[in-house]
Design a protein around this motif. Structure first.
Motif: not given
Length: 144
Positions: A1-14
């Motif tokens: 299991m990895a800890k992953i950060l998602i940086v995106d301004d589109d809430i649907a993509v997030q």
């Protein structure tokens, strides 16, 4: 299991990326822009980062530059919904540009879940393997 950060301004993509990765057993943190992403990056040890190229305020390329200053070895997968340039006379290919600037992989939106999961698996596996380039980058980062 990895800890992953998602940086995106589109809430649907997030939400889509978060759902896919949580189902695969990963721990996910999201940020809505580059500044928030940098702040979240400073609060935890992340194994991987998803970074949208085009966001308001601080774009993904600038965010990536600052991330590399703080954590030069974190693997980054860049994502973008802008079309890839097919000929030299059209708009620049920002995904290719981002990989040349240090992203380890890129995905064109919309992407298939299998492509996203395969990119994550490749990046996490590559990050586990010691390589001369990552050792050199780590040594360069540790120099005054």
């Amino acid at each position: 299991m990895a800890k992953i950060l998602i940086v995106d301004d589109d809430i649907a993509v997030q939400a889509t990326i978060k759902l896919l990765l949580e189902r695969a057993g990963h721990s996910i943190v999201v940020a809505g822009d580059g500044r928030e992403g940098l702040a979240r990056l400073g609060t935890g040890d992340f194994d991987l980062l998803f970074l949208d190229i085009f966001m308001p305020g601080m774009d993904g390329l600038e965010t990536m530059r600052m991330i590399h200053q703080q954590q030069p070895l974190i693997p980054i997968i860049v994502i973008s919904g802008r079309p890839i340039a097919l000929d030299a006379g059209s708009a620049p290919d920002f995904l290719t540009m981002a990989t040349k600037l240090g992203a380890v992989s890129s995905l064109q939106k919309p992407f298939k879940p299998s492509a996203l999961l395969a990119a994550v698996a490749r990046c996490l596996e590559a990050a586990r393997q010691p390589s001369t380039s990552s050792i050199a980058a780590g040594e360069a980062a540790s120099r005054p």
